[in-house]
Design a protein around this motif. Structure first.
Motif, mmCIF file in Angstrom:
data_model
loop_
_atom_site.group_PDB
_atom_site.id
_atom_site.type_symbol
_atom_site.label_atom_id
_atom_site.label_comp_id
_atom_site.label_asym_id
_atom_site.label_seq_id
_atom_site.Cartn_x
_atom_site.Cartn_y
_atom_site.Cartn_z
ATOM 1 N N LEU A 80 42.495 35.903 27.180
ATOM 2 C CA LEU A 80 43.476 35.202 28.003
ATOM 3 C C LEU A 80 44.751 36.034 28.136
ATOM 4 O O LEU A 80 45.269 36.228 29.243
ATOM 5 C CB LEU A 80 43.798 33.837 27.393
ATOM 6 N N ARG A 81 45.280 36.536 27.005
ATOM 7 C CA ARG A 81 46.502 37.341 27.032
ATOM 8 C C ARG A 81 46.297 38.604 27.869
ATOM 9 O O ARG A 81 47.175 39.004 28.647
ATOM 10 C CB ARG A 81 46.918 37.732 25.611
ATOM 11 N N SER A 83 44.136 39.076 30.325
ATOM 12 C CA SER A 83 44.002 38.722 31.745
ATOM 13 C C SER A 83 45.345 38.384 32.369
ATOM 14 O O SER A 83 45.625 38.755 33.515
ATOM 15 C CB SER A 83 43.033 37.542 31.909
ATOM 16 N N LEU A 84 46.185 37.685 31.619
ATOM 17 C CA LEU A 84 47.520 37.347 32.122
ATOM 18 C C LEU A 84 48.321 38.617 32.416
ATOM 19 O O LEU A 84 49.003 38.720 33.444
ATOM 20 C CB LEU A 84 48.268 36.486 31.105
ATOM 21 N N LYS A 85 48.234 39.583 31.500
ATOM 22 C CA LYS A 85 48.968 40.832 31.678
ATOM 23 C C LYS A 85 48.356 41.677 32.792
ATOM 24 O O LYS A 85 49.067 42.268 33.617
ATOM 25 C CB LYS A 85 48.969 41.609 30.365
ATOM 26 N N ALA A 89 50.585 37.946 35.809
ATOM 27 C CA ALA A 89 50.980 36.537 35.899
ATOM 28 C C ALA A 89 52.419 36.370 35.423
ATOM 29 O O ALA A 89 52.853 37.012 34.458
ATOM 30 C CB ALA A 89 50.043 35.676 35.055
ATOM 31 N N GLU A 91 55.566 34.732 33.550
ATOM 32 C CA GLU A 91 55.650 34.018 32.283
ATOM 33 C C GLU A 91 56.275 32.637 32.436
ATOM 34 O O GLU A 91 56.030 31.741 31.632
ATOM 35 C CB GLU A 91 56.456 34.845 31.276
ATOM 36 N N CYS A 95 53.251 29.628 38.889
ATOM 37 C CA CYS A 95 52.451 30.846 39.047
ATOM 38 C C CYS A 95 50.988 30.447 39.188
ATOM 39 O O CYS A 95 50.354 30.011 38.202
ATOM 40 C CB CYS A 95 52.643 31.787 37.863
ATOM 41 N N ARG A 98 48.648 32.308 36.608
ATOM 42 C CA ARG A 98 48.707 31.784 35.253
ATOM 43 C C ARG A 98 48.011 30.434 35.148
ATOM 44 O O ARG A 98 47.272 30.170 34.184
ATOM 45 C CB ARG A 98 50.172 31.662 34.808
ATOM 46 N N LEU A 101 44.145 30.971 35.158
ATOM 47 C CA LEU A 101 43.614 31.514 33.902
ATOM 48 C C LEU A 101 43.639 30.465 32.784
ATOM 49 O O LEU A 101 42.686 30.358 32.008
ATOM 50 C CB LEU A 101 44.404 32.753 33.501
ATOM 51 N N TYR A 102 44.713 29.705 32.702
ATOM 52 C CA TYR A 102 44.767 28.660 31.682
ATOM 53 C C TYR A 102 43.740 27.567 31.957
ATOM 54 O O TYR A 102 43.182 26.974 31.017
ATOM 55 C CB TYR A 102 46.180 28.065 31.594
#
Length: 230
Positions: A80-81, A83-85, A89, A91, A95, A98, A101-102
């Motif tokens: 997850l971290r 993919s966000l980076k 996405a 913070e 978004c 984000r 993905l969540y």
């Protein structure tokens, strides 16, 4: 549609499905046709398989039915971290990346829980749907607010344009009136000048007449005295 994007929700390997004329889609040969167990049926109902077409072939992919371990949860968090980076996405704030993905991460957690306890999985699905309904409601309110704000702005802009048009019209009328005033003032100045000149001429004429009369009177007096002495 083309093959779907990689997801945090774990899936089985995709299977090709074929269609025969006048019949429902069937799995390609060599695949098991046994009925799924109760938990797998629930899993398919809460996390439906995804389908797509690629190179004129129909594909179907079910979520994974492999039970999860503690390391799977840790791996999910790391993924997850990452993919966000990787997808840049934001913070904070709204978004879509984000949120997507969540949402995938939550679906994977539902899958992991449902494999151990179907009832817990169903409860999490209910919570997920309630959250989604709340988000949809807020989005509707937000869009309505935007639309209302746009309408108000358009009305204000139209009102501003109307006021500016009135101001421009009044300025034009003012300029016309100033021009007329200047013209009238010029006429008055010309008339006053002519009257002054006329008055000066009359005054000079009057002075000459008085001088002529005084001179004539003086001559009469001289003539009268000369006659009297004679």
């Amino acid at each position: 549609m083309s093959s779907p994007r990689k997801s945090l929700l774990k899936y089985k390997s995709p299977i090709r499905i074929s269609k025969t004329s006048g019949s429902k889609p069937t799995r390609s040969s060599g695949l098991s046709n046994k009925k799924s167990s109760g938990s797998l049926e629930i899993l398919d109902s809460i996390l439906p398989p995804r389908e797509w077409e690629e190179e004129n072939l129909q594909w179907e992919q079910h979520v994974s039915s492999t039970p999860s371990t503690r390391s799977d949860v840790i791996s999910l968090e790391k993924e997850l971290r990452t993919s966000l980076k990787k997808r840049d996405a934001r913070e904070t704030g709204v978004c879509p990346i984000r949120r997507e993905l969540y949402s995938q991460c939550f679906d994977e957690l539902i899958r992991q829980v449902a494999m151990n306890c179907a009832e817990r999985g169903l409860l999490l699905v209910e919570i997920r749907n309630e959250i989604q309904m709340t988000i949809d409601t807020y989005e509707t309110v937000l869009h309505s607010s935007f639309a209302f704000g746009i309408r108000k702005s358009m009305r204000a802009l139209q009102s501003k344009e109307d006021v500016e048009a009135r101001i421009s019209k009044m300025q034009n009328e003012r300029n016309v009136l100033i021009t007329e005033i200047n013209e009238q003032k010029a006429r008055c100045d010309a008339i006053e000048k002519r009257e002054n000149e006329k008055a000066q001429i009359e005054e000079k004429k009057h002075i000459r007449e008085i001088q002529f009369m005084e001179k004539a009177n003086q001559q009469l007096k001289v003539t009268s005295l000369t006659t009297h002495h004679s």
